[in-house]
Design an enzyme around this catalytic site. Structure first.
Site, PDB file in Angstrom:
ATOM      1  CG  ASP A  22      -1.816   1.214   1.273  1.00  0.00           C
ATOM      2  OD1 ASP A  22      -1.648   2.118   0.420  1.00  0.00           O
ATOM      3  OD2 ASP A  22      -2.703   1.265   2.158  1.00  0.00           O
ATOM      4  CG  ASP A  94      -4.306   7.580   3.087  1.00  0.00           C
ATOM      5  OD1 ASP A  94      -4.974   6.901   2.281  1.00  0.00           O
ATOM      6  OD2 ASP A  94      -3.677   8.603   2.753  1.00  0.00           O
ATOM      7  CG  HIS A 137      -4.646  11.773  10.918  1.00  0.00           C
ATOM      8  ND1 HIS A 137      -4.885  13.083  10.565  1.00  0.00           N
ATOM      9  CD2 HIS A 137      -3.335  11.536  10.632  1.00  0.00           C
ATOM     10  CE1 HIS A 137      -3.766  13.614  10.086  1.00  0.00           C
ATOM     11  NE2 HIS A 137      -2.816  12.701  10.123  1.00  0.00           N
ATOM     12  CG  ASP A 174       1.635  15.440  12.151  1.00  0.00           C
ATOM     13  OD1 ASP A 174       2.296  14.439  12.464  1.00  0.00           O
ATOM     14  OD2 ASP A 174       1.021  15.545  11.063  1.00  0.00           O
ATOM     15  CG  HIS A 176      -0.480  14.797   7.803  1.00  0.00           C
ATOM     16  ND1 HIS A 176       0.733  14.263   8.186  1.00  0.00           N
ATOM     17  CD2 HIS A 176      -0.596  14.562   6.469  1.00  0.00           C
ATOM     18  CE1 HIS A 176       1.323  13.711   7.132  1.00  0.00           C
ATOM     19  NE2 HIS A 176       0.546  13.879   6.074  1.00  0.00           N
ATOM     20  CG  ASP A 267       4.326  14.820   9.650  1.00  0.00           C
ATOM     21  OD1 ASP A 267       4.258  15.780  10.456  1.00  0.00           O
ATOM     22  OD2 ASP A 267       3.405  13.979   9.527  1.00  0.00           O
ATOM     23  CE1 TYR A 307       4.696   8.574   9.202  1.00  0.00           C
ATOM     24  CE2 TYR A 307       4.341  10.870   8.601  1.00  0.00           C
ATOM     25  CZ  TYR A 307       3.930   9.732   9.261  1.00  0.00           C
ATOM     26  OH  TYR A 307       2.776   9.743   9.999  1.00  0.00           O
TER      27      TYR A 307
HETATM   28  C1  X5A Z   1       0.191  10.806  11.878  1.00  0.00           C
HETATM   29  C2  X5A Z   1       0.424  11.125  10.447  1.00  0.00           C
HETATM   30  C3  X5A Z   1      -0.181  10.864   8.157  1.00  0.00           C
HETATM   31  C4  X5A Z   1      -1.127  10.132   7.274  1.00  0.00           C
HETATM   32  C5  X5A Z   1      -0.835  10.448   5.818  1.00  0.00           C
HETATM   33  C6  X5A Z   1      -1.743   9.715   4.902  1.00  0.00           C
HETATM   34  N1  X5A Z   1      -0.389  10.589   9.535  1.00  0.00           N
HETATM   35  N2  X5A Z   1      -1.546  10.077   3.540  1.00  0.00           N
HETATM   36  O1  X5A Z   1       1.360  11.847  10.136  1.00  0.00           O
HETATM   37 ZN    ZN Z   2       1.529  13.885  10.064  1.00  0.00          ZN
END
Ligand code: X5A
Ligand code: ZN
Length: 675
Positions: A22, A94, A137, A174, A176, A267, A307
C-alpha cells in the site's frame, strides 16, 4: 532546575508493520521509533530523562473519545486473518491493521496517560512519549492516517476528568491536520486546539473543507479551534516562528492553559516526504521553548508523524533536549515569512479576532478572499496538470546535522554585592584574573572618573569577565545586582562593541539612560520599554516602546513581547542578550519572569540580567527563570488597553520594512513573490 523530564518508550510498539502493498502506508515503519530512541540514547539525552513505563489504556480510557462499537471492532483485529485485516482496513482512509496493532494502540494511548500522570502529580515537570501508532487522525468511530486511537485527545479528557484540569491547550505541529482532535473538541471551550497543516487549498490529504482557517469551533467552542492552512510546500523556520509569535503565543497566553499537550509530529521538518517543508530540525527547540512557560511548564509531547528517518530523530532530540532545559541553539537561516504564509496568517488572525482580544486589532480578511482562490485554483488545475521540470524529492534534500548542543557546566553566574545571598543553583562570580591594565584604565576613565571606588571597579570588571566567558560558552547566563544600572549597561555594551564578536540585544525595562547612540553597523540593538515619552530618536537599532499606562497593563506588555520584541530578537539573532531592569520599573515579578524566560530562546540562552542593588525581591524569580524553571502563571489575560495596542501597532508598521518577522499580512512582498 527543579523537576525532571519523563521519557516514555517501549520497544513493543515497534512490533507491528504493514503486511501488504500500500503505497500510501509504506512510510509508517517500525524504524521510526527505533531510530528516534537510539538517537536519544546515543546523544546521552535518554539517560538524563526519567524513564517511565508504558501501560495499556483501559477500555474506559479509550471510551473517553471513541465509541463502544469502534472499540469492539478494533478488539477483534488480533484474531483476524490477513484477508480479514485487509478487508477491515478498507473501510478507513490511509491506515493499515496488523494482529498486534491493537496492543500497540493501547500502549500508545496508555503512554500518553502515563505522561499526563507523571506531569500532573509533579513527578516530572514535562516529558515526551515516543509512540506508534500515532493518534491525531483517528475519530470517534474510525481509524485514519496511520492512527487507531486518538492518544492526545484521550489524554486531554483524562487530564480533565482525573485532575480537574480546567483548560488544556493542544498544539499540533504535525504537518497534517489532526481532524480527529478537532472533531473531539469542536464544541468544547475547555480545550483549545491549534493545528497548522499542509493544505494547498484542500488538495492535500485529508482534503477536508473543515481544515481551512474558517473552521473555528462550534457553539460554546467557537474560537477554540484554530487552523492554519499552509497553501504551499517549502515553509521555513521564519514561517513557523511568525505563526507562533503573531498567533499561537498571544492566544495561548490569553487562554492560560493548566496543561499543554503537543501533537508532536515531525513531518513538518525538512526532508519529510509527506510535509515537503523546509524547516530545520532545530526549529523544534524553539517551538518547544516558547511553550515551556505556559501552564507552569506542564508540557506533554506525544509523537505523531515524521517519516524521514534522518530528520525525525534529529527533531526528536531537539525537542527532548529543550524539555530537559538546555538552551536552544541559535536558529539558522531565519528568513522572513513567505507571501503564502503571510496570507494564511492574515486569514486566521482576522477570522479569530472576534474571539480573542489579543487579535482584536488584526486587519480585515484580505480582499482576494481565499474561497474565491480555491475556485480559481480548481479551474487552473485542469490546465496545469504536471509541471515541466522534476523537483528534487523531499528525501533527497540535504541539510546540515544540527550541531551538538553543549551546555556550559555553569548555568547561571551571579555578581552580587557582599552580604547578598547567592540563590540556590547559581554560582557566585568575581573576576579572579586581573583584567589587563589597559581595560582597567579605560574603565576608570570612562565610568569612574570622579570616584576612586574599588567596589564599583570590581563589579564592572566582573561583568566584563562574565560576558567574555559567556561568549566563550563557559557560562550560560548571568545575573548582576549593581549600584548604577545605566552605568553598568553602558560599560557592558561598550566593551562588547569593542572587544566581542557577538551582536548584543539590549532589552531595557524602565526609564533611564541607555546606550541609544549605537553604531550603524548594528552590533548593538536596543529595545527600551518606558513609561515616559522618550527624547531619543527611534532608529533601526534603537527602538523605544512607550507604554502609556506604565507596566500595569499586563496584556499590553505581553502583546509587545510577542508582536515586537521576540520577532525582532529572532531576526536580529544576537549572541548575547542584556536584559536590564531599571530601578522602579514597576514591572510585576511574574511578567518579568516570562520576559526573562522567553528571551532565553535567543543567543543560545546567553542572557545577562542587570538589576538595581535594591531590588532584592526580584532576585529569586529572576534566578529561577535563568536556571530554566517555568515562570508562574499570569492568569487569563484581559484585553490590552486600546491606546496601548494602537501605539504598538503603529510602531510595528513603521518597523516592518526593516524587520521582516514583524509582518502579519501579505500586503507587501514576502519571500517568494508568486502566489
Ligand atoms: C500521523 C500522520 C499521516 C497520514 C498520511 C496519509 N499521519 N496520507 O502523520
Ligand atoms: Zn503527520
Amino acid at each position: 532546575m527543579k523537576m525532571g523530564t519523563a521519557l516514555i518508550y517501549d520497544e513493543e510498539m515497534t512490533n507491528y508493520k504493514l503486511l501488504w502493498v500500500d503505497p500510501a502506508c509504506k512510510i509508517e515503519v517500525p524504524e521510526r521509533l527505533t531510530v528516534s530512541h537510539e538517537a536519544l540514547v546515543k546523544s546521552g539525552l535518554a539517560e538524563r530523562c526519567i524513564s517511565i513505563p508504558v501501560r495499556e489504556a483501559t477500555d474506559a480510557d479509550i471510551l473517553l473519545v471513541h465509541s463502544e462499537e469502534y472499540l469492539d471492532a478494533v478488539k477483534k483485529t488480533p484474531y483476524m486473518t490477513l484477508e480479514d485485516l485487509k478487508e477491515f482496513t478498507l473501510q478507513y482512509g490511509d491506515v493499515y491493521f496488523h494482529p498486534n496493532i491493537f496492543h500497540c494502540a493501547k500502549l500508545a494511548a496508555g503512554a500518553a496517560l502515563q505522561l499526563v500522570d507523571s506531569v500532573m502529580t509533579g513527578k516530572v515537570r514535562n516529558g515526551m512519549a515516543l509512540v506508534r501508532p500515532p493518534g491525531h487522525h483517528s475519530m470517534r468511530s474510525a481509524a485514519s492516517g496511520f492512527c487507531v486511537f486518538n492518544n492526545v485527545a484521550i489524554a486531554a479528557r483524562y487530564a480533565k476528568q482525573k485532575y480537574g484540569v480546567k483548560r488544556v491547550l493542544i498544539v499540533d505541529w504535525d504537518i497534517h491536520h489532526g481532524q480527529g482532535v478537532q472533531y473531539s473538541f469542536e464544541d468544547d471551550p475547555s480545550v483549545l486546539y491549534f493545528s497548522w497543516h499542509r493544505f494547498e487549498h484542500q488538495k492535500f490529504w485529508p482534503h477536508l473543507r473543515e481544515s481551512d482557517f474558517d473552521s473555528v469551533g462550534k457553539d460554546k467552542g467557537a474560537g477554540f479551534n484554530i487552523n492554519v492552512p499552509w497553501n504551499k510546500v517549502g515553509m521555513q523556520n521564519g514561517d513557523y516562528l511568525s505563526v507562533f509569535c503573531h498567533l499561537l503565543l498571544p492566544v495561548a497566553y490569553e487562554f492560560c492553559p493548566d496543561l499543554v499537550l503537543v501533537c508532536a509530529g515531525f513531518d513538518s521538518a525538512i526532508g519529510d516526504p509527506e510535509g515537503e517543508m523546509c524547516a530545520s530540525p532545530d526549529i523544534f527547540a524553539h517551538l518547544t521553548h516558547l511553550l515551556m512557560n505556559l501552564a507552569g511548564g506542564k508540557l506533554c509531547a506525544v509523537l505523531e508523524g515524521g517519516y524521514n528517518l534522518t530528520s525525525l530523530p534529529q527533531s526528536v532530540c531537539q525537542t527532548v533536549q529543550t524539555l530537559l532545559g538546555d538552551p536552544a541553539p541559535r536558529p539558522a537561516n531565519l528568513n522572513g515569512p513567505c507571501k503564502s504564509a503571510l496570507e494564511s496568517l492574515h486569514c486566521v488572525r482576522s477570522t479569530h479576532r472576534q474571539y480573542w482580544s489579543c487579535l482584536k486589532h488584526a486587519a480585515d480578511l484580505p480582499a482576494c478572499d481565499i474561497s474565491t482562490k480555491r475556485m480559481k485554483l480548481a479551474e487552473e488545475e485542469e490546465k496545469t496538470q504536471d509541471k515541466g521540470e522534476e523537483e528534487k524529492s523531499a528525501e533527497e534534500k540535504v541539510w546540515p546535522e544540527p550541531p551538538k548542543r553543549v551546555t556550559p557546566t555553569i548555568r547561571t553566574a551571579v555578581v552580587f554585592p557582599d552580604g547578598v545571598a547567592c540563590p540556590d543553583g547559581c554560582k557566585p562570580f568575581r573576576s579572579t584574573e586581573d583584567l589587563d591594565p589597559l581595560t582597567v584604565s579605560k574603565l576608570k576613565e570612562n565610568f569612574l572618573k570622579d570616584a576612586d571606588d574599588s567596589d564599583a571597579l570590581s563589579t564592572l570588571s566582573s561583568l566584563i569577565a562574565l560576558v567574555e566567558k559567556m561568549e566563550k560558552n563557559e557560562i550560560c547566563s548571568g545575573l548582576a545586582l549593581v549600584h548604577d544600572v545605566s552605568m553598568a549597561t553602558m560599560c557592558v555594551v561598550q566593551h562588547a562593541a569593542a572587544a566581542l564578536t557577538n551582536r548584543v540585544l539590549v532589552v531595557c525595562v524602565g526609564d533611564g539612560k541607555v546606550p541609544s547612540h549605537v553604531t550603524e553597523d548594528g552590533k548593538t540593538f536596543v529595545v527600551q520599554f518606558s513609561n515616559k515619552e522618550s527624547e531619543e530618536q527611534e532608529c533601526k537599532y534603537y527602538i523605544p516602546v512607550h507604554l502609556k499606562k506604565g507596566f500595569s497593563d499586563v496584556s499590553g506588555f505581553i502583546q509587545a513581547l510577542f508582536s515586537l520584541v521576540l520577532p525582532l530578537g529572532y531576526e536580529y539573532d544576537p549572541g548575547l542578550v542584556l536584559l536590564v531592569r531599571m530601578p522602579d520599573s514597576g514591572l510585576s515579578e511574574s511578567v518579568w519572569q516570562h520576559l526573562t524566560g522567553l528571551l532565553q530562546g535567543l543567543a543560545q540562552g546567553h542572557t545577562l540580567v542587570l538589576m538595581q542593588e535594591g531590588e532584592k525581591s526580584c532576585v529569586g524569580p529572576t534566578a529561577s527563570s535563568l536556571l530554566g524553571d517555568a515562570a508562574s502563571s499570569l492568569g487569563q489575560l484581559l484585553a490590552p488597553q486600546p491606546e496601548h495596542v494602537e501605539s504598538l501597532e503603529s510602531l510595528r508598521h513603521r518597523l516592518k520594512a526593516d524587520w521582516k518577522l514583524l509582518q502579519t499580512t501579505a500586503e507587501e512582498m514576502g519571500r517568494g513573490d508568486e502566489f
